[in-house]
Design a protein around this motif. Structure first.
Motif, short mmCIF file in Angstrom:
data_model
loop_
_atom_site.label_atom_id
_atom_site.label_comp_id
_atom_site.label_asym_id
_atom_site.label_seq_id
_atom_site.Cartn_x
_atom_site.Cartn_y
_atom_site.Cartn_z
N ILE A 118 30.13 -22.87 -108.52
CA ILE A 118 28.80 -22.59 -108.89
C ILE A 118 28.18 -23.97 -109.27
CG2 ILE A 118 27.26 -21.56 -110.89
CD1 ILE A 118 29.70 -19.75 -111.48
N ARG A 119 26.95 -24.25 -108.84
CA ARG A 119 26.26 -25.61 -109.06
C ARG A 119 25.53 -25.64 -110.29
NH1 ARG A 119 25.74 -26.52 -103.25
NH2 ARG A 119 24.83 -24.69 -102.86
N LEU A 120 26.03 -26.07 -111.19
CA LEU A 120 25.63 -26.04 -112.54
C LEU A 120 24.16 -26.68 -112.73
CD1 LEU A 120 28.68 -26.60 -114.69
CD2 LEU A 120 27.73 -24.54 -114.00
N PRO A 121 23.81 -27.69 -112.13
CA PRO A 121 22.44 -28.20 -112.52
C PRO A 121 21.40 -27.38 -111.77
CG PRO A 121 23.94 -29.89 -111.77
CD PRO A 121 24.45 -28.70 -111.31
N SER A 132 21.64 -23.54 -121.22
CA SER A 132 21.60 -24.81 -121.58
C SER A 132 22.85 -25.67 -121.09
CB SER A 132 21.41 -24.83 -123.27
OG SER A 132 22.66 -24.85 -123.65
N TYR A 133 22.66 -26.69 -120.53
CA TYR A 133 23.70 -27.49 -120.22
C TYR A 133 23.60 -29.17 -120.83
CZ TYR A 133 26.49 -29.81 -116.30
OH TYR A 133 27.36 -30.30 -115.55
N PRO A 135 26.21 -31.92 -119.94
CA PRO A 135 27.46 -32.41 -119.54
C PRO A 135 28.20 -33.49 -120.44
CG PRO A 135 25.41 -33.26 -118.07
CD PRO A 135 25.13 -32.25 -119.24
N TRP B 218 31.34 -32.40 -105.10
CA TRP B 218 31.40 -31.36 -106.25
C TRP B 218 32.26 -32.17 -107.46
CZ3 TRP B 218 29.83 -26.55 -107.26
CH2 TRP B 218 29.32 -26.00 -106.38
N ARG B 223 30.91 -33.14 -115.62
CA ARG B 223 31.81 -34.20 -116.07
C ARG B 223 30.62 -35.10 -116.82
NH1 ARG B 223 35.55 -34.30 -112.01
NH2 ARG B 223 37.15 -33.16 -113.05
#
Lengths: 185, 690
Positions: A118-121, A132-133, A135, B218, B223
């Motif tokens: 999954i692409r988080l951004p 809400s992310y 990193p 990826w 990170r």
């Protein structure tokens, strides 16, 4: 356009890892006595509670002198109830007038694996208010569903950790999030 | 003014002074309004002949110094506190922001966030510093400045996760979506710190390209952006022949060395790392990689699969071995004389292990014979096995042993595969039982079968399915209980000792009579503003509310209304001290309230001098209150009057003000006389200043 067939192909196995429940015994418990006579208890006097671990349903219970007991470590709701009843029975054997009331499952923790990353951004951008992310703080996206009172932690490898008030809510949460996650894979 | 009624006496004679902006009741002297905002413009002639407008400046932030006195203490206090909070916040924001080199626009935006937060009561229960930091970081994120949360936590010496929590909460409550952090933002900042000189720009560009490559591969999801930056910069520096050690990079980037190394290793795994410098600048590889944790997970899966395959092979091998062994045994049987009949029967019936042990346990002559035969057979056996190509288990077992003790090989071969088979079958059984817990009642899981008890509303314990015997085992008997008690005592000796010491201390203090019981802090309740018709009543009520002092002569209080001279009791505070103290209490504006402690202490000392002049008191009160506006122009509140303190001071001030009147039993003196009297040295001057 990829069809959002969330039901047909997906046989996602949701693994329940932890069920937390509480119940009351409606009687005052003498922690000292429990600590002395129980075989598998840890007495934390500074906080005022006793930890009792059962083997059969593998659970750990925190017992307060007021009679409130919190039971964690079960892997299903029935198991939790069973363990709680066992605990109450053992307390009864120790001599307290235990009445098993107010049993309530408080929290259910489950893990689930998506077969894709999954692409988080991107995911956060599409699901702005709920997701809400950060990193710098935690590698997963924290997605809250207010209606179900459930929280999902979505990792980039596709594994998702869900916590909710009961098993049904957890399952519904996973079903709800699947299409969103599918978009951003 | 039309129809205004005084709250104190009910009189309608209100005097409105637009110059000072006051509304005063001429009956009882209570000030009804202070700092009235009027729309008319008046001019006053100066000494030089010029004219200037009459009025006062009201600050934008402060919302004016309170429109109404008397009834609105609550409102006043709340507002004032709010203004103070905002002011304080603004100051802190500027202080922090300047350290971060944020421009004015950012600081203003941060202040706006802070105002919003305060209005939503988000500052309650949180350190102001945390909230301020969160506001600033929010601004940094929305503007896209290269500031990390780590920087803020460095400045404040606060745990970064605590700040992060506050920040997340703030962002959520204010519904502000902070755009995600892009590691590319940090590159110029770190590059500058690493001092690449002229090639700064080139190195930055290379690092940027590396980062983009990492994103494609990826590596960057989940990170810390600073870690990725560090790795990219390190590689870029090396590419341009700059020697930057890992230590230098981590001191700039603020990640751990192991993190950096890990990122480098991950990057190494990507195909891009195989390119040379020039190739990298020109070509961009098409394929994308999986995220590293995903590949790690896959690797684990593969390992598991391999193990499974191996174990399956083991089973096959075991099958072969057992077949060979059967063959051997049958041969042995046939070749054996009948004397070994019993043994042969044993070997026939028993399992492989038994046969092996029986082989061992034979008498010597038989042993030798058997050994010879076994060794002969074993050699062939061994070779065959090796030829079969399964070297994993039997090889390990057979290899070291094979040369030394041939009989042992067979016995080892015997138990080994069977043990393995046992182990596997066990685990398989477990898997089956765990999988089929709910649908299939498995003999193993029988005990775990959970009868779903019907809801017993009456609270009785449903005992179905509970194994009492097992629960009995949970209860220790006496000896065990004693042992356990002792163990626990020994472990928690420290805690118990502390408890005993504490109790001893308390007992000692009790004896000495200085035992201070530390009650848990109760939140101080806001006291109702004292509604009293006369000042005397006000004092009474106030004294009732506040802690009763032993120095007050209450009988005097009872005669307050009468003119009888109350004898002053108690602490013989000297006039100078009093006057001085009073002066202090008046003039001590810089310290302002400073926690109201000096004032209260002064008040307590001066309180013994309670004399009985109501009118005088009232007049005093009036002078006090009148003089306050003059002092009120200063930002810090003078001790007298109205707002800004949780405790209503005016009633308290009255006894204060009486002190100077040592003259006991003085008849009612007019305000003018009082003002003119020498005791009111400072007051007199002030009043005359009007």
């Amino acid at each position: 356009t990829t069809p959002m067939d969330a039901d047909s192909d997906v046989a996602l196995d949701i693994l329940i890892t932890n069920v937390v429940c509480v119940f009351r015994t409606r009687c005052h418990l003498n922690l000292r006595k429990i600590a002395l006579e129980g075989a598998n208890v840890i007495y934390k006097r500074d906080v005022g509670k006793v930890l009792m671990k059962l083997r059969k349903p593998r659970i750990t219970a925190t017992i307060w002198s007021s009679g409130k007991i919190i039971c964690t470590g079960a892997t299903s709701e029935e198991e939790a109830k069973f363990g709680a009843r066992r605990l109450a029975r053992s307390l009864q054997k120790l001599g307290f007038q235990v009445i098993f009331t107010d049993f309530k499952v408080v929290n259910v923790l489950a893990v689930c694996n998506m077969p894709f990353e999954i692409r988080l951004p991107e995911f956060t951008k599409n699901n702005r208010p709920h997701a809400s992310y950060e990193p710098e703080l935690h590698p997963a996206v924290c997605y809250r569903i207010k209606s179900l009172r459930a929280t999902l932690q979505i990792f980039s490898t596709g594994s998702i950790t869900v916590t909710g008030p009961n098993v049904k809510a957890v399952a519904t949460a996973v079903e709800q999030i699947y299409p969103f996650v599918f978009e951003s894979r | 003014m039309t129809g205004r009624v005084c709250r104190g006496c009910g009189g309608t004679d209100i005097e409105l002074d637009t110059a000072r902006g006051d509304a005063v009741c001429t009956g009882c002297g209570s000030v009804l309004e202070d700092n009235i905002i009027v729309s008319e413009v008046q001019f006053v002639e100066n000494s030089g002949g010029g004219s200037s407008a009459v009025g006062q400046f009201v600050s934008l932030d402060g919302a004016g110094k309170t429109p109404a006195l008397g009834g609105g203490f609550h409102v006043n206090l709340g507002k004032e506190s709010r203004a103070q909070t905002l002011q304080n916040g603004r100051r802190q924001i500027h202080h922090l922001g300047s350290q971060l080199q944020l421009n004015q626009h950012c600081l203003d935006t941060a202040f706006n966030f802070f105002k919003m937060a305060v209005s939503k009561h988000l500052t309650r229960g949180r350190r102001m510093a945390h909230v301020i930091a969160a506001c600033l970081y929010l601004v940094c994120r929305t503007e896209g400045t290269p500031h990390m949360l780590l920087d803020l936590s460095d400045l404040l010496q606060v745990n970064v996760y605590v700040l992060g929590k506050t920040f997340l909460l703030l962002a959520r409550e204010l519904c502000i979506n902070a755009p995600a952090i892009d590691p590319c933002l940090y590159i110029p900042r770190f590059a500058h710190l690493l001092e690449f000189g002229e090639k700064n720009h080139e190195v930055s560009m290379t690092a940027l390209r590396l980062l983009q490559r990492m994103k494609r591969d990826w590596m960057h999801t989940g990170r810390r952006p600073s870690g990725l930056c560090g790795a990219a910069l390190l590689v870029a520096a090396r590419m341009h022949d700059f020697r930057r050690t890992v230590k230098e990079v981590i001191s700039v980037v603020k990640v751990c060395e192991s993190t950096l190394r890990k990122r480098l290793t991950e990057f190494e795994d990507t195909p891009t790392s195989q390119l040379t410098v020039d190739e990298f600048m020109k070509i961009d590889l098409e394929g994308e990689c999986d995220p590293p944790s995903y590949t790690a997970g896959q690797r684990k899966l593969r390992m598991k699969q391999l193990e499974q395959v191996l174990s399956k092979k083991l089973e096959d091998v075991e099958g072969e071995i057992s077949s060979y062994q059967d063959a051997i045994e049958s041969e042995l049987e046939n070749s054996r004389p009948k004397a070994k009949g019993t043994l042969a029967s044993l070997t026939r019936d028993g399992s492989v292990e038994d046969s092996a042990s029986s082989l061992f346990g034979e008498e010597d002559p038989e042993d030798e014979e058997l050994q010879a035969a076994a060794s002969h057979l074993n050699k062939d056996f061994y070779r065959e096995l090796l030829g079969a190509g399964v070297s994993s288990s039997s090889g390990e077992a057979g290899g070291p042993e094979g040369g030394s003790r041939p009989p042992a090989l067979e016995s080892l071969l015997g138990p080994l595969p069977t043990a393995a088979s046992l182990g596997i079958s066990d685990s398989i059984r477990e898997c089956i039982s765990s999988q089929s817990q709910e649908p299939k009642p498995d003999p193993n899981a029988a005990a775990l079968c959970f009868p779903v008890a019907g809801a017993r509303g009456d609270g009785e314990l449903d005992l179905s399915g509970i194994d009492d015997l097992e629960i009995d085992r949970y209860i220790l008997n006496e000896a065990e209980a004693r042992v356990k008690a002792e163990l626990w005592m020994r472990e928690n000796a420290e805690y118990l000792r502390e408890q005993r010491e504490k109790e001893a201390r308390i007992a000692k203090e009790k004896e000495l009579g200085i035992y201070k019981e530390h009650k848990p802090k109760k939140s101080c309740k806001r006291r109702e503003p004292i509604q009293a018709s006369t000042a005397g009543e006000a004092i009474e009520k106030m004294l009732e509310q506040k802690k009763i002092s032993s120095k007050i002569n209450y009988s005097v209080l009872q005669d307050l209304n009468s003119k009888g001279g109350g004898s002053l009791r108690g602490g013989g505070a000297q006039p100078q001290e009093r006057a001085g103290a009073r002066k202090l209490s008046r003039r001590k504006t810089p310290a302002g309230r400073s926690g109201a402690d000096p004032v209260s202490s002064v008040g307590k000392r001066l309180r013994p001098m309670v004399s009985a002049q109501p009118a005088k008191r009232a007049a005093v009160g009036e002078t006090l209150l009148l003089s306050s506006p003059s002092l009120g122009a200063e930002p810090v509140r003078p001790t007298a009057v109205v707002e800004s303190g949780p405790v209503s001071y005016p009633p308290e001030e009255d006894p204060d003000e009486e002190d100077p009147d040592e003259e006991d039993g003085e008849p009612c003196v007019s305000a003018l006389q009082m003002m003119g009297s020498s005791d009111y040295g400072c007051d007199g001057e002030e009043d005359e200043g009007y």
